[in-house]
Design an enzyme around this catalytic site. Structure first.
Site, PDB file in Angstrom:
ATOM      1  N   ARG A 284       0.875  -0.974  -0.131  1.00  0.00           N
ATOM      2  CA  ARG A 284      -0.005   0.135  -0.070  1.00  0.00           C
ATOM      3  C   ARG A 284       0.778   1.078  -0.020  1.00  0.00           C
ATOM      4  O   ARG A 284       1.646   1.300   0.847  1.00  0.00           O
ATOM      5  CB  ARG A 284      -0.740  -0.024   1.178  1.00  0.00           C
ATOM      6  CG  ARG A 284      -2.147  -0.796   1.118  1.00  0.00           C
ATOM      7  CD  ARG A 284      -3.007  -0.396   2.054  1.00  0.00           C
ATOM      8  NE  ARG A 284      -2.506  -0.151   3.384  1.00  0.00           N
ATOM      9  CZ  ARG A 284      -3.512   0.300   4.682  1.00  0.00           C
ATOM     10  NH1 ARG A 284      -4.760   0.238   4.509  1.00  0.00           N
ATOM     11  NH2 ARG A 284      -2.971   0.931   5.854  1.00  0.00           N
TER      12      ARG A 284
ATOM     13  N   THR B  36      -1.112   7.310  -0.923  1.00  0.00           N
ATOM     14  CA  THR B  36      -2.376   7.233  -1.721  1.00  0.00           C
ATOM     15  C   THR B  36      -3.391   6.160  -1.187  1.00  0.00           C
ATOM     16  O   THR B  36      -4.586   6.129  -1.243  1.00  0.00           O
ATOM     17  CB  THR B  36      -2.292   6.819  -3.185  1.00  0.00           C
ATOM     18  OG1 THR B  36      -1.596   5.881  -3.149  1.00  0.00           O
ATOM     19  CG2 THR B  36      -1.386   8.137  -3.845  1.00  0.00           C
TER      20      THR B  36
ATOM     21  N   ASP C 148       0.283  -3.466  12.183  1.00  0.00           N
ATOM     22  CA  ASP C 148       0.766  -3.889  10.837  1.00  0.00           C
ATOM     23  C   ASP C 148       1.380  -5.356  10.730  1.00  0.00           C
ATOM     24  O   ASP C 148       2.087  -5.795  11.556  1.00  0.00           O
ATOM     25  CB  ASP C 148       1.969  -2.975  10.496  1.00  0.00           C
ATOM     26  CG  ASP C 148       2.566  -3.186   8.987  1.00  0.00           C
ATOM     27  OD1 ASP C 148       2.530  -2.129   8.288  1.00  0.00           O
ATOM     28  OD2 ASP C 148       2.653  -4.487   8.519  1.00  0.00           O
TER      29      ASP C 148
ATOM     30  N   ASP D 235       4.763  -6.300   9.248  1.00  0.00           N
ATOM     31  CA  ASP D 235       5.581  -6.028  10.482  1.00  0.00           C
ATOM     32  C   ASP D 235       5.762  -6.910  11.862  1.00  0.00           C
ATOM     33  O   ASP D 235       6.938  -7.297  11.974  1.00  0.00           O
ATOM     34  CB  ASP D 235       5.520  -4.294  10.895  1.00  0.00           C
ATOM     35  CG  ASP D 235       6.148  -3.341   9.916  1.00  0.00           C
ATOM     36  OD1 ASP D 235       7.049  -3.984   8.978  1.00  0.00           O
ATOM     37  OD2 ASP D 235       5.895  -2.468   9.859  1.00  0.00           O
TER      38      ASP D 235
HETATM   39  C1  PRP Z   1      -1.202  -4.781   4.391  1.00  0.00           C
HETATM   40  C2  PRP Z   1      -1.976  -6.155   4.364  1.00  0.00           C
HETATM   41  C3  PRP Z   1      -2.769  -6.011   3.232  1.00  0.00           C
HETATM   42  C4  PRP Z   1      -3.037  -4.528   2.984  1.00  0.00           C
HETATM   43  C5  PRP Z   1      -4.277  -4.224   3.453  1.00  0.00           C
HETATM   44  O1  PRP Z   1       0.004  -4.872   3.685  1.00  0.00           O
HETATM   45  O2  PRP Z   1      -0.924  -7.401   4.606  1.00  0.00           O
HETATM   46  O3  PRP Z   1      -2.102  -6.716   2.128  1.00  0.00           O
HETATM   47  O4  PRP Z   1      -2.033  -3.877   3.684  1.00  0.00           O
HETATM   48  O5  PRP Z   1      -4.820  -3.039   3.011  1.00  0.00           O
HETATM   49  P1  PRP Z   1      -5.678  -2.556   1.962  1.00  0.00           P
HETATM   50  O6  PRP Z   1      -6.921  -3.574   2.220  1.00  0.00           O
HETATM   51  O7  PRP Z   1      -6.275  -1.239   2.569  1.00  0.00           O
HETATM   52  O8  PRP Z   1      -5.420  -2.687   0.805  1.00  0.00           O
HETATM   53  P2  PRP Z   1       1.187  -3.922   3.380  1.00  0.00           P
HETATM   54  O9  PRP Z   1       0.783  -2.935   2.233  1.00  0.00           O
HETATM   55  O10 PRP Z   1       1.252  -3.233   4.500  1.00  0.00           O
HETATM   56  O11 PRP Z   1       2.231  -4.688   2.797  1.00  0.00           O
HETATM   57  P3  PRP Z   1       3.193  -5.892   3.619  1.00  0.00           P
HETATM   58  O12 PRP Z   1       2.313  -7.072   3.643  1.00  0.00           O
HETATM   59  O13 PRP Z   1       4.322  -6.064   2.639  1.00  0.00           O
HETATM   60  O14 PRP Z   1       3.734  -5.216   5.003  1.00  0.00           O
HETATM   61  N1  URA Z   2      -2.530  -3.338   6.865  1.00  0.00           N
HETATM   62  C1  URA Z   2      -2.268  -3.800   7.999  1.00  0.00           C
HETATM   63  O1  URA Z   2      -1.090  -4.786   8.223  1.00  0.00           O
HETATM   64  N2  URA Z   2      -3.049  -3.528   9.140  1.00  0.00           N
HETATM   65  C2  URA Z   2      -3.931  -2.785   8.944  1.00  0.00           C
HETATM   66  O2  URA Z   2      -4.708  -2.418  10.082  1.00  0.00           O
HETATM   67  C3  URA Z   2      -4.303  -2.236   7.617  1.00  0.00           C
HETATM   68  C4  URA Z   2      -3.651  -2.766   6.779  1.00  0.00           C
END
Ligand code: PRP
Ligand code: URA
Length: 212
Positions: free
Chosen positions: A107, A111, A203, A206
């Protein structure tokens, strides 16, 4: 299990108990990973509940018998990187012959839109039931982008499996892909100003991988 409008909430006591410790900010990465793995395995039980069966003849040590084996579409798992990786082994323990594709999305923090950086799928996605794995369904942007991509590659049978869903994310997925069933351990209250799920778990990527 509660079901509403193509959303299945796994309110089983074991799932709810484990989810509490997943949410707790004092749970470290090792335990977090183990719990996500266990809940993913438990979710698999309901996600696969309606898989078709066919009858076969076998011989037990005692007698001939008619018994049932899985029939129909083979399964593909599609974790959304990174956090979806934490769910793969839990599902593979119950569906060990599933093939695994990967879709890399993050994400954009400004944006909040998903940015695709990687995709590698099994060659026969059109013939498989695909289970898209991502612990968090927040705005729904990542899930919709992943499902859009899978459909562009010929997929016709897709379910979404997550741990925590926000009402906003469910609505977004259903607007774009109304036929996609969503399986989740919880539906939380809302998104905060940074589009994090409240109360959520923070997160997911993380916490799984110890990054910050
Ligand atoms: C997180 C999560 C989803 C997304 C959800 O990923 O694992 O993929 O956000 O958010 P959304 O429904 O608003 O799209 P992130 O972008 O943090 O990436 P990561 O898994 O690499 O940490
Ligand atoms: N992605 C995450 O990992 N946690 C949230 O709460 C939303 C998006």
């Amino acid at each position: 299990m509660r079901r509403e409008d193509n959303v299945y909430v796994l309110d089983h006591p074991l799932v709810q108990h484990k989810l509490t410790y997943i949410r707790d900010k004092n749970t470290g990465s090792k335990e977090f990973r183990e719990l996500v793995d266990e809940v993913a395995m438990l979710l698999t039980y309901e996600v696969t509940r309606n898989l078709p069966l066919e009858e076969v003849s076998i011989e037990t040590p005692v007698a001939m018998a008619k018994s049932k084996v899985l029939a129909g579409k083979k399964i593909g798992l599609v974790p959304i990187l990174r956090a979806g990786l934490g769910m793969v082994n839990g599902l593979l323990r119950l569906v060990p012959t599933a093939k695994v594709g990967h879709i890399g999305l993050y994400r954009d923090p400004e944006t909040l839109s998903p940015v695709e950086y990687y995709a590698k799928l099994p060659s026969d996605v059109a013939e498989r039931l695909l289970l898209v794995l991502d612990p968090m369904l927040a705005t729904g942007g990542s899930a919709v982008a992943a499902i859009d991509y899978l459909k562009s590659q010929g997929a016709t049978s897709i379910k979404l499996v997550c741990l925590i869903a926000a009402p906003e994310g469910i609505a977004t997925v259903h607007k774009s892909h109304p036929e996609v069933e969503i399986y989740t351990a919880a539906i939380d209250s809302h998104l905060n100003a940074h589009a994090y799920i409240v109360p959520g778990l923070g997160d997911a990527g993380d916490r799984l991988f110890g990054t910050k």
